[in-house]
Motif scaffolding. Structure first.
Motif, short mmCIF file in Angstrom:
data_model
loop_
_atom_site.label_atom_id
_atom_site.label_comp_id
_atom_site.label_asym_id
_atom_site.label_seq_id
_atom_site.Cartn_x
_atom_site.Cartn_y
_atom_site.Cartn_z
N ASP A 28 1.49 12.13 -9.57
CA ASP A 28 0.84 13.43 -9.39
C ASP A 28 1.85 14.57 -9.53
OD1 ASP A 28 -1.55 12.13 -8.97
OD2 ASP A 28 -1.46 12.30 -6.78
N GLU A 29 3.04 14.38 -8.95
CA GLU A 29 4.09 15.41 -9.06
C GLU A 29 4.52 15.61 -10.51
OE1 GLU A 29 7.49 15.22 -6.48
OE2 GLU A 29 6.26 14.47 -4.83
N LEU A 30 4.68 14.50 -11.24
CA LEU A 30 5.08 14.61 -12.64
C LEU A 30 4.02 15.33 -13.47
CD1 LEU A 30 6.69 11.10 -13.25
CD2 LEU A 30 7.85 13.30 -13.11
N LYS A 31 2.76 15.01 -13.23
CA LYS A 31 1.67 15.68 -13.95
C LYS A 31 1.64 17.17 -13.62
CE LYS A 31 -1.28 11.62 -14.31
NZ LYS A 31 -2.51 10.96 -13.83
N GLU A 32 1.86 17.49 -12.35
CA GLU A 32 1.86 18.88 -11.91
C GLU A 32 3.00 19.65 -12.56
OE1 GLU A 32 2.54 20.57 -7.60
OE2 GLU A 32 0.71 19.34 -7.64
N ASN A 33 4.19 19.04 -12.60
CA ASN A 33 5.34 19.69 -13.23
C ASN A 33 5.13 19.87 -14.72
OD1 ASN A 33 6.75 19.99 -10.84
ND2 ASN A 33 7.88 18.08 -11.08
N ASN A 34 4.53 18.88 -15.37
CA ASN A 34 4.26 19.00 -16.80
C ASN A 34 3.25 20.10 -17.07
OD1 ASN A 34 6.03 17.01 -17.62
ND2 ASN A 34 4.50 15.38 -17.56
N ALA A 35 2.26 20.24 -16.20
CA ALA A 35 1.26 21.29 -16.37
C ALA A 35 1.92 22.65 -16.20
CB ALA A 35 0.13 21.12 -15.37
N LYS A 36 2.83 22.79 -15.23
CA LYS A 36 3.54 24.07 -15.02
C LYS A 36 4.43 24.40 -16.22
CE LYS A 36 3.69 24.04 -9.99
NZ LYS A 36 4.56 23.93 -8.81
N LYS A 91 0.84 -1.21 0.00
CA LYS A 91 0.00 0.00 0.00
C LYS A 91 0.87 1.25 0.00
CE LYS A 91 -3.81 2.25 2.44
NZ LYS A 91 -3.32 3.56 2.22
N GLN A 92 1.92 1.27 0.82
CA GLN A 92 2.81 2.42 0.86
C GLN A 92 3.52 2.61 -0.47
OE1 GLN A 92 5.36 1.74 4.23
NE2 GLN A 92 3.87 2.54 5.69
N PHE A 93 3.90 1.52 -1.10
CA PHE A 93 4.56 1.60 -2.40
C PHE A 93 3.62 2.20 -3.43
CE2 PHE A 93 5.58 -0.28 -6.54
CZ PHE A 93 6.88 0.17 -6.70
N ASN A 137 1.73 6.76 -6.76
CA ASN A 137 0.67 7.70 -7.11
C ASN A 137 1.12 9.13 -6.84
OD1 ASN A 137 -1.08 5.72 -8.00
ND2 ASN A 137 -2.09 5.51 -6.02
N GLY A 138 1.82 9.35 -5.73
CA GLY A 138 2.33 10.68 -5.40
C GLY A 138 3.34 11.14 -6.44
N LEU A 139 4.17 10.23 -6.90
CA LEU A 139 5.17 10.56 -7.92
C LEU A 139 4.48 10.91 -9.23
CD1 LEU A 139 8.17 10.71 -8.67
CD2 LEU A 139 8.05 8.30 -9.27
#
Length: 62
Positions: A50-58, A39-41, A46-48
């Motif tokens: 989300d970060e990649l999508k956020e950076n791509n959007a920026k 579950k932690q993995f 999922n967090g990674l």
């Protein structure tokens, strides 16, 4: 492919070895720990994502 190479007899032998090594009381604790780790993995992945999508959007906005 890998699971096709393992037959029912091999699975039973592996289960018996695990039972002998860890005992009946430890197996649920072991499975619980493995479940928490998985579950932690997944949460980390999922967090990674989300970060990649956020950076791509920026980057796209710039």
């Amino acid at each position: 492919m890998f699971l096709g190479a393992i037959g029912m007899q091999q699975i039973i032998v592996i289960a018996l070895i695990v039972l002998l090594l860890f005992g009946g009381k430890k197996i649920p604790e072991l499975m619980k720990g493995i479940g928490k780790g998985v579950k932690q993995f997944k949460d980390g992945m999922n967090g990674l994502d989300d970060e990649l999508k956020e950076n791509n959007a920026k980057d796209s906005a710039d």
